[in-house]
Design an enzyme around this catalytic site. Structure first.
Site, mmCIF file in Angstrom:
data_model
loop_
_atom_site.group_PDB
_atom_site.id
_atom_site.type_symbol
_atom_site.label_atom_id
_atom_site.label_comp_id
_atom_site.label_asym_id
_atom_site.label_seq_id
_atom_site.Cartn_x
_atom_site.Cartn_y
_atom_site.Cartn_z
ATOM 1 C CB THR A 164 -0.842 0.010 1.304
ATOM 2 O OG1 THR A 164 -1.566 -1.197 1.373
ATOM 3 C CG2 THR A 164 -1.777 1.198 1.373
ATOM 4 N NE ARG A 192 -6.169 -9.500 1.660
ATOM 5 C CZ ARG A 192 -5.331 -8.471 1.772
ATOM 6 N NH1 ARG A 192 -5.329 -7.527 0.864
ATOM 7 N NH2 ARG A 192 -4.501 -8.388 2.784
ATOM 8 C CB VAL A 193 -11.463 -6.135 1.763
ATOM 9 C CG1 VAL A 193 -11.180 -4.700 2.196
ATOM 10 C CG2 VAL A 193 -12.449 -6.144 0.589
ATOM 11 N N GLY A 194 -8.138 -5.964 2.376
ATOM 12 C CA GLY A 194 -7.125 -5.850 3.429
ATOM 13 C C GLY A 194 -7.441 -4.730 4.399
ATOM 14 C CG ASP A 195 -4.063 -2.645 5.894
ATOM 15 O OD1 ASP A 195 -3.775 -3.434 4.968
ATOM 16 O OD2 ASP A 195 -3.451 -1.585 6.107
ATOM 17 C CB THR A 214 2.254 0.307 4.065
ATOM 18 O OG1 THR A 214 2.692 -0.654 3.106
ATOM 19 C CG2 THR A 214 3.461 0.895 4.757
ATOM 20 N N GLY A 215 1.444 -2.776 4.945
ATOM 21 C CA GLY A 215 1.895 -4.083 5.422
ATOM 22 C C GLY A 215 0.812 -5.126 5.227
ATOM 23 N N GLY A 217 -2.334 -6.823 5.461
ATOM 24 C CA GLY A 217 -3.621 -6.300 5.900
ATOM 25 C C GLY A 217 -4.266 -7.060 7.034
HETATM 26 N N1 GLY Z 1 -1.867 -3.492 3.154
HETATM 27 C C1 GLY Z 1 -2.482 -3.885 1.982
HETATM 28 C C2 GLY Z 1 -3.275 -5.082 2.076
HETATM 29 O O1 GLY Z 1 -3.051 -5.925 2.946
HETATM 30 O O2 GLY Z 1 -4.157 -5.233 1.293
#
Ligand code: GLY
Length: 287
Positions: A164, A192-195, A214-215, A217
């Protein structure tokens, strides 16, 4: 209050993309110098990050296991206004769509409905795929085939590449904004949805400051990372708060943070990360 912009190209991003972090930050600062708000600055900065094909956001986003590209982006300001999109497809700048969502009564639009919302607001069809993203996807499939393991079992152990992108800004009126955008992580299932579009996890802003992460999610969401960091700002200052946030994770989990507050700005990461700021005193910090 002195204006500040901090930008980053995602944890795992290398020095070769440092120029993008700089261009992005300068685009944000230009907004502020022209009388724009922290919101204008953060959005302008993220657009530059999304438009560079070397970052994992907008053009150049990662492909999912089925070869599709679904992107997440979000923005939040110190009045706690939020706009976010998740798993949006075929738009050039997800952050601009997220900005539009901010003007609706809703916080987050997802999937095909987010894409339809974008079209209704004049965002034309755009294919963000690049040859590099196709090559990475091909390599991912080859690797998975060799290891003969289910994709989801490999996801976090084999995480690689950059993540990200994001920006935080403070304007002369003391308003704070956090914004981020992503093509997600490797080995992702469609949907799939991250953070990144999740308030409190991938970003948070309020009267005390703004934080962007960032990292990986799933790990960030589990610890509601950006709200954790935000809540520490008053006691620890922005530098201490970012350090405390980074320390929540083992080194095996790639994490990066940027934040801005009344006492300045900070960055923390446990991997290489290209980033930039106007706040000259900010030092790179790893734990
Ligand atoms: N940080 C981005 C994700 O995990 O989607």
């Amino acid at each position: 209050m002195r204006p500040i912009v901090v930008t980053h190209c995602g944890v795992g991003s290398i020095a070769e993309v440092q120029d993008v972090a700089g261009r992005s930050g300068r685009a944000g600062m230009q907004q502020l110098r022209r009388g724009g708000s922290a919101l204008d600055a953060a959005i302008a900065a993220v657009v530059v990050l999304e438009d560079d094909p070397r970052t994992n956001a907008g053009t150049g986003s990662r492909m999912r296991l089925d070869g599709s590209i679904q992107m997440d982006a979000a923005v939040m300001d110190s009045r706690r206004r939020v706009g976010a999109v998740a798993a949006i497809s075929n738009v050039k700048n997800p952050i601009l769509v997220a900005r539009k969502v901010m003007d609706t009564p809703h916080l987050l639009l997802t999937g095909e409905w987010a894409t339809r919302f974008a079209r209704r607001h004049g965002f034309p069809f755009y294919d963000p795929a690049t040859d590099r993203a196709r090559e990475r996807w091909h390599n991912t499939l080859t690797e998975l085939a060799k290891k003969k393991l289910p994709a989801w079992a490999k996801a976090w152990r084999t995480y690689s590449g950059s993540d990200t992108v994001g920006a935080v800004a403070r304007d002369g009126k003391g308003r704070f904004v956090a914004a981020n955008s992503t093509g997600g992580v490797s080995y992702m299932l469609p949907g799939r949805v991250g953070d990144s579009p999740i308030v409190g996890a991938g970003l948070y802003a309020g009267p005390m400051g703004a934080v962007a992460a960032t990292g990986v999610g799933e790990e960030i969401v589990r610890l509601v990372l950006c709200k954790f960091v935000y809540d520490q700002i008053e006691d620890l200052g922005v530098r201490g708060a970012c350090d405390a946030g980074l320390k929540l994770f083992p080194k095996s989990v790639p994490i990066g943070l940027i934040a801005v507050a009344k006492d300045g700005a900070a960055e923390a990461d446990n991997r290489e990360m290209a980033w930039w700021t106007t706040a000259a005193h900010v030092r790179k910090r790893r734990v």
